[in-house]
Design a protein around this motif. Structure first.
Motif, PDB file in Angstrom:
ATOM      1  N   LYS A  10       3.661  93.768 -10.877  1.00 16.78           N
ATOM      2  CA  LYS A  10       4.080  93.956  -9.489  1.00 16.78           C
ATOM      3  C   LYS A  10       3.957  95.420  -9.041  1.00 16.78           C
ATOM      4  N   ALA A  63       5.154  91.165  -4.403  1.00 15.82           N
ATOM      5  CA  ALA A  63       4.981  89.712  -4.488  1.00 15.82           C
ATOM      6  C   ALA A  63       3.986  89.237  -5.531  1.00 15.82           C
ATOM      7  N   SER A 121       3.973  85.953  -8.686  1.00 16.16           N
ATOM      8  CA  SER A 121       5.273  85.347  -8.429  1.00 16.16           C
ATOM      9  C   SER A 121       6.069  85.213  -9.722  1.00 16.16           C
ATOM     10  N   THR A 157       7.198  81.526 -10.379  1.00 10.81           N
ATOM     11  CA  THR A 157       6.119  80.693 -10.913  1.00 10.81           C
ATOM     12  C   THR A 157       5.805  81.074 -12.355  1.00 10.81           C
ATOM     13  N   VAL A 169       8.326  78.384  -3.318  1.00 15.75           N
ATOM     14  CA  VAL A 169       8.345  79.818  -2.991  1.00 15.75           C
ATOM     15  C   VAL A 169       7.313  80.148  -1.913  1.00 15.75           C
ATOM     16  N   TRP A 187       8.127  83.549   0.393  1.00 21.06           N
ATOM     17  CA  TRP A 187       8.397  84.606  -0.575  1.00 21.06           C
ATOM     18  C   TRP A 187       7.105  85.075  -1.227  1.00 21.06           C
ATOM     19  N   HIS A 188       6.134  84.164  -1.301  1.00 18.73           N
ATOM     20  CA  HIS A 188       4.883  84.466  -1.995  1.00 18.73           C
ATOM     21  C   HIS A 188       3.703  83.809  -1.293  1.00 18.73           C
ATOM     22  N   ASP A 209      -0.423  84.538  -5.268  1.00 19.94           N
ATOM     23  CA  ASP A 209       0.663  85.076  -6.103  1.00 19.94           C
ATOM     24  C   ASP A 209       1.112  84.027  -7.112  1.00 19.94           C
ATOM     25  N   THR A 210       1.179  82.776  -6.672  1.00 20.37           N
ATOM     26  CA  THR A 210       1.615  81.717  -7.572  1.00 20.37           C
ATOM     27  C   THR A 210       0.543  81.378  -8.608  1.00 20.37           C
TER      28      THR A 210
END
Length: 229
Positions: free
Chosen positions: A117, A129, A132, A135, A178, A183-184, A188-189
């Motif tokens: 991050k 972000a 994640s 995740t 998320v 949030w993401h 990101d996931t």
């Protein structure tokens, strides 16, 4: 019981180890490529926009439900899920499995929060972000379950597939939640899943080495000795 018996059978077979090594290279490439594309970005890419819009629309504004569905990826629910897998392994005499479950989650989350991050610096509404963390956590645990329940024969294969399928479905639900909560981004996931699965896979390979198995066996022996004193 021999010293190695306190560890449990190896986590991977010879053929599985070869496939795992190849998988690690693919997952590392996914994280590197996506990280390069997301480097110091504060907006969604074209793929993110397409997938995120569909996921957000699918939740239909049910933010409260999304919060509950995201919960297994962080905090107490994640700790309880990890502990449950670890305790099940200890009860089955698979100390290496307990180390895998706890180690995969802790190492992958540590890598995300303390290394990736800050390094990538992608933000969503001002918060780092990529990848994640939610995740990462659930996919690390799902991958650990996949390693642990992989049958050595066809006997019980359907139970193993069911357990892995349930873990993967839970991980995907958390990832979708998320995104729905904004949030993401989708990528990101994806990166979080790659880090989680990659960490669990790499750790399983390490734990199957003679040195690691010896260390775990000695640690388990000391614990049993203290309990019997």
């Amino acid at each position: 019981m021999g010293r190695d018996g306190r560890v449990g059978r190896p986590l991977m077979s010879g053929r599985s180890r070869a496939r795992a090594a190849s998988l690690l290279l693919v997952l590392a490439a996914v994280v590197v490529v996506l990280g390069a594309l997301a480097f110091h970005q504060s907006r969604a890419g074209s793929l993110d926009r397409a997938v995120d819009a569909a996921v957000i629309a699918g939740y239909g504004g049910h933010a409260a439900a999304a919060v509950w569905l995201a919960a297994p990826g962080a905090g107490l629910p994640a700790a309880l899920c990890t502990a449950a897998v670890a305790l099940a392994c200890l009860a089955a005499g698979r100390t290496n499995g307990a180390v895998l479950a706890v180690g995969a989650v802790c190492l992958s989350v540590g890598a995300v929060e303390w290394v990736l991050k800050p390094l990538v610096g992608r933000t969503y509404d001002g918060f780092l972000a990529f990848p994640s963390g939610h995740t990462t956590t659930v996919f690390a645990l799902a991958a650990s379950v996949g390693v642990l329940v992989h049958p050595s024969s066809t006997h019980g294969a359907w139970r193993s597939r069911t357990a892995v399928a349930a873990a993967v479905v839970l991980a995907c639900v958390v990832a979708s939640a998320v995104i729905a909560l904004r949030w993401h981004y989708f990528t990101d996931t994806v990166a979080g899943a790659a880090v989680g699965v990659g960490t669990a896979t790499g750790l399983a390979l390490v734990l199957d080495t003679p040195v690691a198995r010896g260390l775990i066996a000695r640690a388990a022996s000391r614990v049993q000795g203290r309990q019997g004193a």
